[in-house]
Motif scaffolding. Sequence first.
Motif, PDB file in Angstrom:
ATOM      1  N   PRO A 178      52.620   4.614  17.476  1.00 34.47           N
ATOM      2  CA  PRO A 178      52.636   3.823  16.241  1.00 34.47           C
ATOM      3  C   PRO A 178      53.135   2.392  16.465  1.00 34.47           C
ATOM      4  O   PRO A 178      53.986   2.132  17.321  1.00 34.47           O
ATOM      5  CB  PRO A 178      53.609   4.597  15.346  1.00 34.47           C
ATOM      6  CG  PRO A 178      53.607   5.989  15.887  1.00 34.47           C
ATOM      7  CD  PRO A 178      53.415   5.851  17.366  1.00 34.47           C
ATOM      8  N   ARG A 179      52.580   1.487  15.663  1.00 36.79           N
ATOM      9  CA  ARG A 179      52.920   0.072  15.732  1.00 36.79           C
ATOM     10  C   ARG A 179      53.553  -0.401  14.433  1.00 36.79           C
ATOM     11  O   ARG A 179      53.294   0.153  13.367  1.00 36.79           O
ATOM     12  CB  ARG A 179      51.655  -0.763  15.967  1.00 36.79           C
ATOM     13  CG  ARG A 179      51.078  -0.694  17.352  1.00 36.79           C
ATOM     14  CD  ARG A 179      49.794  -1.489  17.394  1.00 36.79           C
ATOM     15  NE  ARG A 179      49.647  -2.167  18.678  1.00 36.79           N
ATOM     16  CZ  ARG A 179      48.781  -3.124  18.931  1.00 36.79           C
ATOM     17  NH1 ARG A 179      47.971  -3.536  17.972  1.00 36.79           N
ATOM     18  NH2 ARG A 179      48.709  -3.667  20.127  1.00 36.79           N
ATOM     19  N   LEU A 180      54.313  -1.466  14.535  1.00 36.35           N
ATOM     20  CA  LEU A 180      54.901  -2.066  13.348  1.00 36.35           C
ATOM     21  C   LEU A 180      53.825  -2.690  12.458  1.00 36.35           C
ATOM     22  O   LEU A 180      53.864  -2.584  11.234  1.00 36.35           O
ATOM     23  CB  LEU A 180      55.931  -3.126  13.771  1.00 36.35           C
ATOM     24  CG  LEU A 180      56.817  -3.730  12.688  1.00 36.35           C
ATOM     25  CD1 LEU A 180      57.616  -2.650  11.968  1.00 36.35           C
ATOM     26  CD2 LEU A 180      57.774  -4.752  13.307  1.00 36.35           C
ATOM     27  N   MET A 181      52.816  -3.335  13.076  1.00 30.84           N
ATOM     28  CA  MET A 181      51.786  -4.046  12.314  1.00 30.84           C
ATOM     29  C   MET A 181      50.392  -3.429  12.435  1.00 30.84           C
ATOM     30  O   MET A 181      49.413  -4.029  11.994  1.00 30.84           O
ATOM     31  CB  MET A 181      51.720  -5.511  12.773  1.00 30.84           C
ATOM     32  CG  MET A 181      52.822  -6.398  12.212  1.00 30.84           C
ATOM     33  SD  MET A 181      52.631  -6.758  10.458  1.00 30.84           S
ATOM     34  CE  MET A 181      51.160  -7.765  10.455  1.00 30.84           C
ATOM     35  N   ASN A 182      50.267  -2.263  13.021  1.00 32.28           N
ATOM     36  CA  ASN A 182      48.956  -1.626  13.199  1.00 32.28           C
ATOM     37  C   ASN A 182      47.970  -2.596  13.866  1.00 32.28           C
ATOM     38  O   ASN A 182      48.277  -3.175  14.893  1.00 32.28           O
ATOM     39  CB  ASN A 182      48.425  -1.101  11.863  1.00 32.28           C
ATOM     40  CG  ASN A 182      49.327  -0.019  11.294  1.00 32.28           C
ATOM     41  OD1 ASN A 182      49.750   0.875  12.020  1.00 32.28           O
ATOM     42  ND2 ASN A 182      49.632  -0.093  10.011  1.00 32.28           N
ATOM     43  N   PHE A 183      46.773  -2.801  13.272  1.00 29.56           N
ATOM     44  CA  PHE A 183      45.801  -3.762  13.797  1.00 29.56           C
ATOM     45  C   PHE A 183      45.801  -5.003  12.906  1.00 29.56           C
ATOM     46  O   PHE A 183      45.777  -4.880  11.675  1.00 29.56           O
ATOM     47  CB  PHE A 183      44.381  -3.185  13.800  1.00 29.56           C
ATOM     48  CG  PHE A 183      44.147  -2.112  14.812  1.00 29.56           C
ATOM     49  CD1 PHE A 183      45.003  -1.936  15.891  1.00 29.56           C
ATOM     50  CD2 PHE A 183      43.060  -1.272  14.700  1.00 29.56           C
ATOM     51  CE1 PHE A 183      44.782  -0.942  16.826  1.00 29.56           C
ATOM     52  CE2 PHE A 183      42.822  -0.273  15.628  1.00 29.56           C
ATOM     53  CZ  PHE A 183      43.690  -0.110  16.700  1.00 29.56           C
ATOM     54  N   VAL A 184      45.779  -6.178  13.514  1.00 24.73           N
ATOM     55  CA  VAL A 184      45.663  -7.412  12.736  1.00 24.73           C
ATOM     56  C   VAL A 184      44.362  -8.148  13.039  1.00 24.73           C
ATOM     57  O   VAL A 184      44.071  -9.168  12.427  1.00 24.73           O
ATOM     58  CB  VAL A 184      46.857  -8.360  12.980  1.00 24.73           C
ATOM     59  CG1 VAL A 184      48.156  -7.704  12.543  1.00 24.73           C
ATOM     60  CG2 VAL A 184      46.923  -8.790  14.444  1.00 24.73           C
ATOM     61  N   SER A 185      43.582  -7.641  13.979  1.00 24.65           N
ATOM     62  CA  SER A 185      42.264  -8.188  14.245  1.00 24.65           C
ATOM     63  C   SER A 185      41.335  -7.787  13.099  1.00 24.65           C
ATOM     64  O   SER A 185      41.159  -6.598  12.829  1.00 24.65           O
ATOM     65  CB  SER A 185      41.723  -7.640  15.569  1.00 24.65           C
ATOM     66  OG  SER A 185      40.329  -7.795  15.652  1.00 24.65           O
ATOM     67  N   ARG A 186      40.753  -8.774  12.425  1.00 29.99           N
ATOM     68  CA  ARG A 186      39.880  -8.469  11.291  1.00 29.99           C
ATOM     69  C   ARG A 186      38.682  -7.629  11.742  1.00 29.99           C
ATOM     70  O   ARG A 186      38.377  -6.583  11.172  1.00 29.99           O
ATOM     71  CB  ARG A 186      39.400  -9.760  10.625  1.00 29.99           C
ATOM     72  CG  ARG A 186      38.771  -9.547   9.270  1.00 29.99           C
ATOM     73  CD  ARG A 186      38.045 -10.764   8.713  1.00 29.99           C
ATOM     74  NE  ARG A 186      38.631 -12.034   9.045  1.00 29.99           N
ATOM     75  CZ  ARG A 186      38.085 -13.214   8.691  1.00 29.99           C
ATOM     76  NH1 ARG A 186      36.950 -13.241   8.011  1.00 29.99           N
ATOM     77  NH2 ARG A 186      38.648 -14.356   9.025  1.00 29.99           N
ATOM     78  N   GLY A 187      37.991  -8.113  12.799  1.00 29.96           N
ATOM     79  CA  GLY A 187      36.845  -7.372  13.296  1.00 29.96           C
ATOM     80  C   GLY A 187      37.232  -6.023  13.842  1.00 29.96           C
ATOM     81  O   GLY A 187      36.541  -5.015  13.627  1.00 29.96           O
ATOM     82  N   GLY A 188      38.358  -5.972  14.561  1.00 30.85           N
ATOM     83  CA  GLY A 188      38.821  -4.704  15.120  1.00 30.85           C
ATOM     84  C   GLY A 188      39.182  -3.692  14.053  1.00 30.85           C
ATOM     85  O   GLY A 188      38.850  -2.504  14.159  1.00 30.85           O
ATOM     86  N   SER A 189      39.840  -4.155  12.993  1.00 31.32           N
ATOM     87  CA  SER A 189      40.226  -3.230  11.925  1.00 31.32           C
ATOM     88  C   SER A 189      38.993  -2.713  11.178  1.00 31.32           C
ATOM     89  O   SER A 189      38.939  -1.537  10.785  1.00 31.32           O
ATOM     90  CB  SER A 189      41.187  -3.914  10.949  1.00 31.32           C
ATOM     91  OG  SER A 189      40.557  -4.993  10.283  1.00 31.32           O
ATOM     92  N   LEU A 190      37.985  -3.578  11.009  1.00 33.82           N
ATOM     93  CA  LEU A 190      36.750  -3.136  10.343  1.00 33.82           C
ATOM     94  C   LEU A 190      36.040  -2.062  11.169  1.00 33.82           C
ATOM     95  O   LEU A 190      35.547  -1.062  10.627  1.00 33.82           O
ATOM     96  CB  LEU A 190      35.816  -4.329  10.120  1.00 33.82           C
ATOM     97  CG  LEU A 190      36.240  -5.342   9.043  1.00 33.82           C
ATOM     98  CD1 LEU A 190      35.355  -6.577   9.096  1.00 33.82           C
ATOM     99  CD2 LEU A 190      36.204  -4.711   7.649  1.00 33.82           C
ATOM    100  N   LEU A 191      35.992  -2.260  12.479  1.00 36.56           N
ATOM    101  CA  LEU A 191      35.334  -1.273  13.343  1.00 36.56           C
ATOM    102  C   LEU A 191      36.134   0.025  13.405  1.00 36.56           C
ATOM    103  O   LEU A 191      35.557   1.117  13.397  1.00 36.56           O
ATOM    104  CB  LEU A 191      35.142  -1.842  14.743  1.00 36.56           C
ATOM    105  CG  LEU A 191      33.907  -2.719  14.893  1.00 36.56           C
ATOM    106  CD1 LEU A 191      33.970  -3.547  16.152  1.00 36.56           C
ATOM    107  CD2 LEU A 191      32.633  -1.876  14.881  1.00 36.56           C
ATOM    108  N   TYR A 192      37.450  -0.083  13.455  1.00 36.15           N
ATOM    109  CA  TYR A 192      38.291   1.122  13.456  1.00 36.15           C
ATOM    110  C   TYR A 192      38.072   1.906  12.163  1.00 36.15           C
ATOM    111  O   TYR A 192      37.958   3.143  12.171  1.00 36.15           O
ATOM    112  CB  TYR A 192      39.755   0.732  13.614  1.00 36.15           C
ATOM    113  CG  TYR A 192      40.703   1.898  13.662  1.00 36.15           C
ATOM    114  CD1 TYR A 192      40.853   2.657  14.820  1.00 36.15           C
ATOM    115  CD2 TYR A 192      41.463   2.249  12.542  1.00 36.15           C
ATOM    116  CE1 TYR A 192      41.726   3.728  14.869  1.00 36.15           C
ATOM    117  CE2 TYR A 192      42.344   3.314  12.578  1.00 36.15           C
ATOM    118  CZ  TYR A 192      42.477   4.056  13.740  1.00 36.15           C
ATOM    119  OH  TYR A 192      43.344   5.121  13.779  1.00 36.15           O
TER     120      TYR A 192
END
Length: 437
Positions: A178-192
């Motif tokens: 687990p991460r404090l901020m999860n994903f902050v990449s817009r494209g990465g979060s959309l694909l995830y």
Amino acid sequence: MNYSTQMDAARKGIVTEEICTVAKKENMDIKDLMHLMSKGKVVVPANKNHKKLSAEGVGKGLKTKINVNLGISKDCCNVNLELDKVKKAIGMKAEAIMDLSCFGKTQEFRNKLIAVSPAMIGTVPMYDAVGFYDKELKDITAEELLGVIETHAKDGVDFMTIHAGINMETAQIFKRNPRLMNFVSRGGSLLYAWMNLNNRENPFYEYFDKILDICEKYDVTISLGDACRPGCIDDSTDPSQIKELMTLGELAKRAWKRNVQVMIEGPGHMALNEIETNMKLERKLCHDAPFYVLGPIVTDVAPGYDHITSAIGGAIAATYGADFLCYVTPAEHLRLPDLQDMKDGIIAAKIAAHAADIAKGIKNARDWDNKMAEARRELDWEKMFDIAIDPEKARKYRESSMPEDKKTCTMCGKMCAVRNMNKVMEGKNINILRDED
């Protein structure tokens, strides 16, 4: 002799117009440049359909380049303002512009941008997908996602961020750590999200060979996106980031087999003491592919000043191996940047890039500074303004507070060390309290 991409040309010993342009800009032997290109250590992003391009090289032994992000969003969709930013970025000699548009007539804006820009153009097709098809994320098919990539390639985009490293395997690493901020990449979060909503592999990873087909056809450089880049300093250099970096290194090798040029994208937010290690890790795991970093932003507590936090990290990153700095503006984390934000971001990134070039020993990098030192020794204010990275601001400061002795400034006046040393060296009296003889 035919060639498919700039990398293919370099491998075949074909000297293209773009290679000539880069060699001249870098004051570099063409054979040395082509050798680095053939090994994937330098890229020359140059889409066959970008007719206005003045090519730039990114990679080992070359000057550090900067990128400017702009583009329309749903909340700020003023196309004319974004075109003003384009003109400003070109005028300030940014080497790259990324169109991050994600709403409205994105293709119309992209085509206008490509038509006028001598700077290389980048995009993130994933941003465009929802608006392009007017469909919710879950309902967009893998084939449609690849279709957006092909559309951008046809339009003349020189490099694209493709988040192919966030696959099922990397996602499992993220879930277990687990991460404090999860994903902050817009494209990465959309694909995830797409992967989770459809219970499927990331199509950019699954169909990477089809993406290579497109990129080879139009000579698009792939900028392998870092979906797992840290969004706060607490998340940096964690298992998710390193696992994705390993995957990007594997994908780079696959691209090179097809003569497709590759850059690797990197952090993100990161404490100062981790930057050097991260640059070395990228070089090792990604086989010396050019490294493109966002910052890194070195502290999380300076909203409104992240052009400074980014410039600090960018200078260190480039000193230790980063080749390409994505600018960060004072508006980062707060809003879409305005024209002044963009200018401040460009200046900060250019300072970081140039400072790193001096540290790296890039050929002729110090010449600029030496010219400024000569102008200051001569107290030639007009020459100083001409040489300055931001002549407009330097002149404005000078003119806002003029000294009695016009050769000096209001900080020291006639006690100016430069003035007085010049007089001493010439055998003259200093005359601090009296008028000149």
